[in-house]
Design a protein around this motif. Structure first.
Motif, mmCIF file in Angstrom:
data_model
loop_
_atom_site.group_PDB
_atom_site.id
_atom_site.type_symbol
_atom_site.label_atom_id
_atom_site.label_comp_id
_atom_site.label_asym_id
_atom_site.label_seq_id
_atom_site.Cartn_x
_atom_site.Cartn_y
_atom_site.Cartn_z
ATOM 1 N N GLY A 103 0.895 -1.242 0.141
ATOM 2 C CA GLY A 103 0.041 0.011 0.027
ATOM 3 C C GLY A 103 0.866 1.245 0.040
ATOM 4 O O GLY A 103 0.698 2.042 -0.786
ATOM 5 N N PRO A 104 1.789 1.332 0.786
ATOM 6 C CA PRO A 104 2.671 2.717 0.788
ATOM 7 C C PRO A 104 3.428 2.890 -0.505
ATOM 8 O O PRO A 104 3.937 3.909 -0.487
ATOM 9 C CB PRO A 104 3.467 2.445 1.979
ATOM 10 C CG PRO A 104 2.884 1.398 3.060
ATOM 11 C CD PRO A 104 2.133 0.517 2.188
ATOM 12 N N LEU A 105 3.478 1.725 -1.412
ATOM 13 C CA LEU A 105 4.176 1.911 -2.591
ATOM 14 C C LEU A 105 3.383 2.207 -3.776
ATOM 15 O O LEU A 105 3.730 2.201 -4.940
ATOM 16 C CB LEU A 105 5.116 0.849 -2.783
ATOM 17 C CG LEU A 105 6.156 0.319 -1.801
ATOM 18 C CD1 LEU A 105 6.948 -0.967 -2.291
ATOM 19 C CD2 LEU A 105 6.869 1.678 -1.518
ATOM 20 N N ASP A 106 2.210 2.313 -3.271
ATOM 21 C CA ASP A 106 1.022 2.825 -4.416
ATOM 22 C C ASP A 106 1.220 3.977 -4.927
ATOM 23 O O ASP A 106 1.828 4.756 -4.261
ATOM 24 C CB ASP A 106 -0.242 2.524 -3.935
ATOM 25 C CG ASP A 106 -0.900 1.101 -3.843
ATOM 26 O OD1 ASP A 106 -0.205 0.187 -4.612
ATOM 27 O OD2 ASP A 106 -1.799 0.692 -2.930
ATOM 28 N N PRO A 107 0.938 4.373 -6.067
ATOM 29 C CA PRO A 107 0.819 5.770 -6.442
ATOM 30 C C PRO A 107 0.403 6.738 -5.554
ATOM 31 O O PRO A 107 -0.834 6.470 -5.141
ATOM 32 C CB PRO A 107 0.075 5.915 -7.595
ATOM 33 C CG PRO A 107 0.045 4.461 -8.490
ATOM 34 C CD PRO A 107 -0.117 3.512 -7.017
ATOM 35 N N GLY A 108 1.053 7.835 -5.252
ATOM 36 C CA GLY A 108 0.817 8.643 -3.982
ATOM 37 C C GLY A 108 0.991 8.290 -2.628
ATOM 38 O O GLY A 108 0.812 8.959 -1.841
ATOM 39 N N GLY A 109 1.636 6.899 -2.431
ATOM 40 C CA GLY A 109 1.872 6.547 -1.439
ATOM 41 C C GLY A 109 3.390 7.242 -0.678
ATOM 42 O O GLY A 109 3.860 8.129 -1.444
ATOM 43 N N SER A 110 3.586 6.900 0.577
ATOM 44 C CA SER A 110 4.416 7.606 1.299
ATOM 45 C C SER A 110 5.895 6.692 1.182
ATOM 46 O O SER A 110 6.865 7.544 1.227
ATOM 47 C CB SER A 110 4.132 7.491 2.885
ATOM 48 O OG SER A 110 4.243 5.982 3.125
#
Length: 210
Positions: A103-110
């Motif tokens: 999830g954190p590596l999705d587009p717009g992730g942290s």
């Protein structure tokens, strides 16, 4: 499928060359690469080799293993210590992997991910600190049965073992897991699904599809 003989070092170099220019298809900042294979195929060793080859090329990466995201023993061993069905569908905390790694590596992730969550030896949370993956940093994620979960890999590598090699190279105490890998082959076809196929029957002499 035609496979070519290669050394592990050369394989890591070839994969690193390919990954150095890899960009996520969904517009994310961080490419996600999966190294799928039974423990006997040692996918983590190849992931580590590729990580080192990327480091030499100036491309940051982080190696993360699925074994750091096992569910607590009370859950994964609910049906006994040698239940192949549980191993296939309930040993790994896929919800935590989506939340803390993918999830954190999705587009717009942290880009801030947790490298592991649970220590199977102590059966306690690891309490590891979060790691900030720098821009263009590559996640190198390894483990068994990965391609059945629809993780958003930008490139997937499958380390293939024939049934005979899998049985020979799996410790006898873990032979109860073999039906799970038979089912995985039948239902997921990882050799046909992965972008890169590596045959690892002989640990000294791998071969791949280039």
């Amino acid at each position: 499928m035609r496979l070519e003989a290669i050394t592990w070092d050369r394989l890591a170099e070839q994969l690193a060359d390919r990954l150095a220019g890899l960009a996520p298809a969904d517009g994310a900042t961080w490419p996600r690469v999966g190294f799928d294979g039974a423990p006997a195929a040692r996918p983590g060793d190849l992931a580590a080799r590729v990580g080192e080859a990327l480091r030499v090329r100036g491309r940051p990466s982080l190696v993360v293993g699925a074994e750091g995201f096992l569910r607590p023993a009370s859950l994964r061993l609910e049906h006994g210590r040698r239940d192949a069905e549980s191993y296939y569908s309930g040993w790994f905390d896929t919800g935590a992997l989506w939340r803390e790694v993918f999830g954190p590596l999705d587009p717009g992730g942290s880009g801030r991910i947790l490298p592991d969550l649970w220590d199977p030896v102590s059966d306690r949370a690891t309490r590891s600190p979060y790691v900030q993956l720098p821009p263009r940093g590559i996640l190198l994620f390894h483990g068994p049965l990965l391609l059945r979960h629809w993780f958003p890999f930008d490139l997937a590598v499958h380390l293939l073992l024939s049934p005979g090699a899998l049985r020979r190279r799996t410790p006898e105490a873990d032979h109860w897991t073999l039906p799970a890998f038979e089912r995985y082959e039948a239902e997921t076809d990882p050799a046909g699904t992965a972008d890169v196929l590596v045959r690892a029957d002989d640990p000294r002499h791998p071969a791949w599809n280039g």
